[in-house]
Design a protein around this motif. Structure first.
Motif, PDB file in Angstrom:
ATOM      1  N   ARG A 157     -28.636  -8.959 -21.137  1.00  0.00           N
ATOM      2  CA  ARG A 157     -27.710  -8.342 -20.182  1.00  0.00           C
ATOM      3  C   ARG A 157     -26.517  -7.720 -20.908  1.00  0.00           C
ATOM      4  O   ARG A 157     -26.052  -6.632 -20.548  1.00  0.00           O
ATOM      5  CB  ARG A 157     -27.226  -9.376 -19.165  1.00  0.00           C
ATOM      6  CG  ARG A 157     -28.206  -9.653 -18.050  1.00  0.00           C
ATOM      7  CD  ARG A 157     -27.542 -10.416 -16.914  1.00  0.00           C
ATOM      8  NE  ARG A 157     -27.043 -11.716 -17.356  1.00  0.00           N
ATOM      9  CZ  ARG A 157     -27.777 -12.826 -17.363  1.00  0.00           C
ATOM     10  NH1 ARG A 157     -29.041 -12.782 -16.973  1.00  0.00           N
ATOM     11  NH2 ARG A 157     -27.255 -13.981 -17.760  1.00  0.00           N
ATOM     12  N   ARG A 158     -26.035  -8.407 -21.940  1.00  0.00           N
ATOM     13  CA  ARG A 158     -24.904  -7.859 -22.692  1.00  0.00           C
ATOM     14  C   ARG A 158     -25.299  -6.566 -23.409  1.00  0.00           C
ATOM     15  O   ARG A 158     -24.499  -5.628 -23.501  1.00  0.00           O
ATOM     16  CB  ARG A 158     -24.380  -8.898 -23.697  1.00  0.00           C
ATOM     17  CG  ARG A 158     -23.556  -9.991 -23.017  1.00  0.00           C
ATOM     18  CD  ARG A 158     -22.828 -10.845 -24.044  1.00  0.00           C
ATOM     19  NE  ARG A 158     -23.728 -11.756 -24.729  1.00  0.00           N
ATOM     20  CZ  ARG A 158     -24.071 -12.944 -24.268  1.00  0.00           C
ATOM     21  NH1 ARG A 158     -23.634 -13.366 -23.097  1.00  0.00           N
ATOM     22  NH2 ARG A 158     -24.881 -13.725 -24.975  1.00  0.00           N
ATOM     23  N   VAL A 159     -26.509  -6.520 -23.908  1.00  0.00           N
ATOM     24  CA  VAL A 159     -26.990  -5.283 -24.532  1.00  0.00           C
ATOM     25  C   VAL A 159     -27.061  -4.164 -23.486  1.00  0.00           C
ATOM     26  O   VAL A 159     -26.661  -3.030 -23.750  1.00  0.00           O
ATOM     27  CB  VAL A 159     -28.372  -5.497 -25.193  1.00  0.00           C
ATOM     28  CG1 VAL A 159     -29.015  -4.156 -25.561  1.00  0.00           C
ATOM     29  CG2 VAL A 159     -28.235  -6.361 -26.434  1.00  0.00           C
ATOM     30  N   GLY A 160     -27.548  -4.519 -22.297  1.00  0.00           N
ATOM     31  CA  GLY A 160     -27.605  -3.529 -21.228  1.00  0.00           C
ATOM     32  C   GLY A 160     -26.224  -3.017 -20.854  1.00  0.00           C
ATOM     33  O   GLY A 160     -26.026  -1.808 -20.654  1.00  0.00           O
ATOM     34  N   ASP A 161     -25.265  -3.932 -20.776  1.00  0.00           N
ATOM     35  CA  ASP A 161     -23.888  -3.532 -20.452  1.00  0.00           C
ATOM     36  C   ASP A 161     -23.313  -2.653 -21.558  1.00  0.00           C
ATOM     37  O   ASP A 161     -22.617  -1.662 -21.287  1.00  0.00           O
ATOM     38  CB  ASP A 161     -23.010  -4.772 -20.263  1.00  0.00           C
ATOM     39  CG  ASP A 161     -23.386  -5.575 -19.026  1.00  0.00           C
ATOM     40  OD1 ASP A 161     -24.061  -5.009 -18.147  1.00  0.00           O
ATOM     41  OD2 ASP A 161     -23.014  -6.759 -18.939  1.00  0.00           O
ATOM     42  N   ALA A 162     -23.579  -3.032 -22.809  1.00  0.00           N
ATOM     43  CA  ALA A 162     -23.071  -2.242 -23.938  1.00  0.00           C
ATOM     44  C   ALA A 162     -23.694  -0.850 -23.947  1.00  0.00           C
ATOM     45  O   ALA A 162     -23.022   0.148 -24.252  1.00  0.00           O
ATOM     46  CB  ALA A 162     -23.368  -2.961 -25.259  1.00  0.00           C
ATOM     47  N   GLU A 357     -25.091  -1.041 -30.940  1.00  0.00           N
ATOM     48  CA  GLU A 357     -25.993  -1.217 -32.067  1.00  0.00           C
ATOM     49  C   GLU A 357     -25.918  -2.641 -32.609  1.00  0.00           C
ATOM     50  O   GLU A 357     -26.941  -3.250 -32.934  1.00  0.00           O
ATOM     51  CB  GLU A 357     -25.661  -0.206 -33.161  1.00  0.00           C
ATOM     52  CG  GLU A 357     -26.028   1.227 -32.793  1.00  0.00           C
ATOM     53  CD  GLU A 357     -25.733   2.217 -33.907  1.00  0.00           C
ATOM     54  OE1 GLU A 357     -25.114   1.793 -34.921  1.00  0.00           O
ATOM     55  OE2 GLU A 357     -26.101   3.385 -33.774  1.00  0.00           O
ATOM     56  N   THR A 358     -24.701  -3.160 -32.702  1.00  0.00           N
ATOM     57  CA  THR A 358     -24.533  -4.530 -33.202  1.00  0.00           C
ATOM     58  C   THR A 358     -25.242  -5.528 -32.284  1.00  0.00           C
ATOM     59  O   THR A 358     -25.973  -6.415 -32.744  1.00  0.00           O
ATOM     60  CB  THR A 358     -23.040  -4.882 -33.301  1.00  0.00           C
ATOM     61  OG1 THR A 358     -22.401  -3.963 -34.198  1.00  0.00           O
ATOM     62  CG2 THR A 358     -22.841  -6.303 -33.790  1.00  0.00           C
ATOM     63  N   ALA A 359     -25.026  -5.362 -30.963  1.00  0.00           N
ATOM     64  CA  ALA A 359     -25.650  -6.270 -29.993  1.00  0.00           C
ATOM     65  C   ALA A 359     -27.168  -6.102 -29.990  1.00  0.00           C
ATOM     66  O   ALA A 359     -27.921  -7.084 -29.918  1.00  0.00           O
ATOM     67  CB  ALA A 359     -25.082  -6.019 -28.603  1.00  0.00           C
ATOM     68  N   ALA A 360     -27.646  -4.848 -30.065  1.00  0.00           N
ATOM     69  CA  ALA A 360     -29.090  -4.587 -30.027  1.00  0.00           C
ATOM     70  C   ALA A 360     -29.785  -5.144 -31.269  1.00  0.00           C
ATOM     71  O   ALA A 360     -30.882  -5.706 -31.184  1.00  0.00           O
ATOM     72  CB  ALA A 360     -29.343  -3.084 -29.902  1.00  0.00           C
ATOM     73  N   LEU A 361     -29.154  -4.991 -32.436  1.00  0.00           N
ATOM     74  CA  LEU A 361     -29.744  -5.519 -33.667  1.00  0.00           C
ATOM     75  C   LEU A 361     -29.797  -7.047 -33.639  1.00  0.00           C
ATOM     76  O   LEU A 361     -30.789  -7.656 -34.067  1.00  0.00           O
ATOM     77  CB  LEU A 361     -28.939  -5.036 -34.875  1.00  0.00           C
ATOM     78  CG  LEU A 361     -29.130  -3.553 -35.260  1.00  0.00           C
ATOM     79  CD1 LEU A 361     -28.101  -3.136 -36.297  1.00  0.00           C
ATOM     80  CD2 LEU A 361     -30.546  -3.308 -35.770  1.00  0.00           C
ATOM     81  N   ALA A 362     -28.722  -7.653 -33.115  1.00  0.00           N
ATOM     82  CA  ALA A 362     -28.709  -9.120 -33.018  1.00  0.00           C
ATOM     83  C   ALA A 362     -29.782  -9.602 -32.052  1.00  0.00           C
ATOM     84  O   ALA A 362     -30.479 -10.602 -32.316  1.00  0.00           O
ATOM     85  CB  ALA A 362     -27.332  -9.583 -32.557  1.00  0.00           C
ATOM     86  N   LEU A 363     -29.941  -8.894 -30.921  1.00  0.00           N
ATOM     87  CA  LEU A 363     -30.971  -9.268 -29.948  1.00  0.00           C
ATOM     88  C   LEU A 363     -32.365  -9.090 -30.546  1.00  0.00           C
ATOM     89  O   LEU A 363     -33.252  -9.926 -30.339  1.00  0.00           O
ATOM     90  CB  LEU A 363     -30.824  -8.425 -28.682  1.00  0.00           C
ATOM     91  CG  LEU A 363     -31.865  -8.652 -27.587  1.00  0.00           C
ATOM     92  CD1 LEU A 363     -31.830 -10.093 -27.097  1.00  0.00           C
ATOM     93  CD2 LEU A 363     -31.638  -7.693 -26.415  1.00  0.00           C
ATOM     94  N   SER A 364     -32.554  -8.014 -31.295  1.00  0.00           N
ATOM     95  CA  SER A 364     -33.850  -7.766 -31.924  1.00  0.00           C
ATOM     96  C   SER A 364     -34.213  -8.887 -32.893  1.00  0.00           C
ATOM     97  O   SER A 364     -35.349  -9.376 -32.916  1.00  0.00           O
ATOM     98  CB  SER A 364     -33.823  -6.420 -32.652  1.00  0.00           C
ATOM     99  OG  SER A 364     -35.071  -6.157 -33.246  1.00  0.00           O
ATOM    100  N   LYS A 365     -33.248  -9.303 -33.687  1.00  0.00           N
ATOM    101  CA  LYS A 365     -33.498 -10.400 -34.628  1.00  0.00           C
ATOM    102  C   LYS A 365     -33.837 -11.688 -33.873  1.00  0.00           C
ATOM    103  O   LYS A 365     -34.770 -12.425 -34.242  1.00  0.00           O
ATOM    104  CB  LYS A 365     -32.271 -10.615 -35.515  1.00  0.00           C
ATOM    105  CG  LYS A 365     -32.453 -11.723 -36.553  1.00  0.00           C
ATOM    106  CD  LYS A 365     -31.215 -11.889 -37.403  1.00  0.00           C
ATOM    107  CE  LYS A 365     -31.418 -12.961 -38.478  1.00  0.00           C
ATOM    108  NZ  LYS A 365     -31.815 -14.255 -37.920  1.00  0.00           N
TER     109      LYS A 365
END
Length: 559
Positions: A157-162, A357-365
């Motif tokens: 959800r945070r990635v979506g908001d970002a 990008e920071t949030a998406a990369l963290a979520l991907s990991k």
């Protein structure tokens, strides 16, 4: 969970009301008895595609009603509220299918679109058949399942908001730059127009003043002549004014002896002489105003022409030219300010992108770490299901950050390999019908704790297996049913013996006005009747004492 399913006039079912409880409920019966019809009817109530062929022959319409009891705070309440429906913890889905092909949908007796009914139905029920493309088999939902399994829904959800914040910042930046580009295009024109206007320096009300002055100067010669004649009439030799002044002097000398009569006359003559002086002064002022240099008229006409020409050029009134200067000056000033604002917006968009990008990369990991745990747990379930040579892989493909979306930068899909040495592929393409059902079962056992609908329906999860494998399927269905409600169509006695509730589907011949017809009936089995059905599943048409004894042993294990 599903508590009541009511069916009217659907294929072979004329009237049927079924109650369901928690745990594992199995539906058994001979091939062709109507188990699939029952599932088709249930699917219709939860938003599946309608079809006139579902309506029982001779009926104008068919109807299916599914009643659910939901836990407080279930996600479906937010979906309903967003669509203006204030639902309670008892939710009723109803579908009416006409023989003419038309279909209507209702939630708590409120007419809704079939699309909304389908959305609600998918939140409440997951249907897994041998060739069902919904739920776990559809790759579009795999990413959400991984997030739910790993407890990553908050991060998602945070990635979506970002992402939304980034897109809004980019949109604002692009809009502002578009405005600046348009202003820059006109900047040279505005600067030239301002230079021209400032050189002319128009003033408010100037057109009216010039027009009046021009009119006056054009008639000045005749006006001056008339004024001069008026002045001569007032102050020349022998005029009435001169005679009145002489008379006044004589009257004033005799006023002392003549009394008040001559005093009043003298006052009146003085008033006349005073007004004459005033008129003479006004005439002098007017003559001064009409006096002008010969070139003044030319200058006035030239300026009036220039003002009107500039007003026509800018499509405004002459009196609006000063305001036009202010507006154009504001535009040029705004361009300077916009340049600074553009830099601020570009920085904001860049920062928003970096946050995304920071949030998406963290979520991907995190997803990749979760995928390893998921693969390990699913793999552990495959052996007992006689898929020990198969393997399960959660494939995560990271896309370019620039192509990321509200769900991050990952494409997630579940792949399987049924034989060593082959390449993993999508569930639907690689697994056979029986294998597919067991892969799905293994997944659901692992995923059930999180991200599962409250009711799961399995259509022949035991297809193509028997003996110990069927028992393993039954044990996993029973374990799954300890967390969510499970309905299973089965031909395996090992599965049926583990059920908390047992429904027998059968066809029965009934006689009506149109002659004899077949209808589907459902009986709730308990005790000896249930044992007899499990024995039939073991032995076939001829039920032996050995089969009954085997049924007792199966049922005793589940007790």
């Amino acid at each position: 969970m599903l508590v009541v399913l009511s069916i009217r006039d659907i294929v072979l079912i004329d009237r049927l009301d079924l109650e369901f409880g928690q745990g594992l409920s199995v539906l058994t019966g001979e091939t062709g008895a109507g188990k699939s019809i029952l599932l088709d009817a249930f699917s219709l109530a939860t938003g599946a595609r309608g079809d006139a062929a579902l309506v029982r022959r001779g009926a104008a319409q068919g109807q299916v009603t599914a009643t659910f009891e939901l836990a407080p705070g279930h996600s479906v309440f937010a979906l309903l509220a967003a669509n203006g429906i204030d639902a309670s913890e008892t939710l009723v889905l109803r579908r009416v299918q006409g023989a003419d092909g038309r279909s209507r949908a209702f939630i708590d007796d409120i007419a809704v679109s079939v699309q909304l009914l389908r959305q609600v139905g998918q939140a409440l029920v997951e249907l897994h058949g041998q060739h069902d493309e919904r739920a776990l088999i559809d790759p579009s939902g795999h990413r959400d399942l991984v997030d739910a399994y790993g407890g990553l829904s908050g991060e998602a959800r945070r990635v979506g908001d970002a992402y939304e914040a980034w897109q809004q910042a980019e949109s604002e930046r692009a809009r502002h730059e578009s405005e600046i580009a348009a202003t820059r295009t006109n900047a040279d024109y505005v600067s030239h127009a301002l230079e021209e206007l400032r050189a002319l320096a128009p003033e408010g009300g100037e057109e009216e003043t010039l027009t009046s002055r021009r009119q006056l100067m054009m008639n000045a010669e005749k006006i001056a002549s008339d004024l001069s004649e008026a002045l001569d009439a007032l102050q020349g030799e022998g005029t009435n004014g001169a005679r009145l002044a002489a008379v006044l002097r004589r009257i004033e000398r005799q006023a002392e002896s003549a009394g008040p009569v001559l005093g009043l006359v003298a006052e009146a003559i003085e008033r006349v002489l005073s007004e004459t002086d005033t008129a003479r002064a006004r005439i002098d002022e007017a003559m001064a105003l009409t006096a002008f240099e010969p070139k003044e008229l030319d200058r006035a006409e030239e300026r009036l022409f220039a003002l009107r020409a500039l007003a026509r050029k800018h499509r405004v009134q002459v009196d609006d030219l000063p305001a036009l200067i202010e507006r154009l000056e504001t535009e040029l000033a705004a361009l300077d300010q916009s340049e600074g604002r553009a830099e601020e917006l570009a920085k904001a968009a860049s920062a928003a992108r970096q946050t995304y990008e920071t949030a998406a990369l963290a979520l991907s990991k995190a997803r990749k770490d979760v995928a390893k745990r998921l693969d390990k747990e699913v793999q552990a379930e495959l052996g007992p299901l006689k898929l020990e040579k198969a393997s399960f892989v959660t494939y995560i493909e990271a896309i370019d950050l620039a192509e990321g979306g509200p769900n991050g930068i990952d494409r997630v899909s579940f792949l399987v390999r049924t034989n060593p040495g082959t390449e993993p592929g999508p569930l639907m393409k690689v697994a056979s019908g029986g294998e597919l059902a067991r892969f799905v079962l293994a997944l659901k056992v692992v995923l059930a704790v999180r991200g599962s609908a409250p009711t799961l329906v399995f259509d022949e999860a035991d297809a193509g297996v028997s003996g110990a494998t069927a028992a393993a399927v039954g044990e996993r269905l029973a374990g799954l049913a300890s967390r969510v409600q499970v309905l299973a169509v089965t031909h395996a006695p090992q599965v049926a013996a583990l059920a908390d509730g047992h429904l027998l589907i059968a066809k029965e011949a009934v006689r009506g006005k149109g002659g004899e017809a077949m209808v589907t009936r459902v009986a709730v089995l308990e005790g000896a009747h249930r044992r007899e059905e499990i024995a039939r599943m073991l032995a076939g048409q001829t039920i032996t004492d050995e089969a009954r004894a085997a049924a007792d042993r199966l049922m005793s294990r589940s007790a």
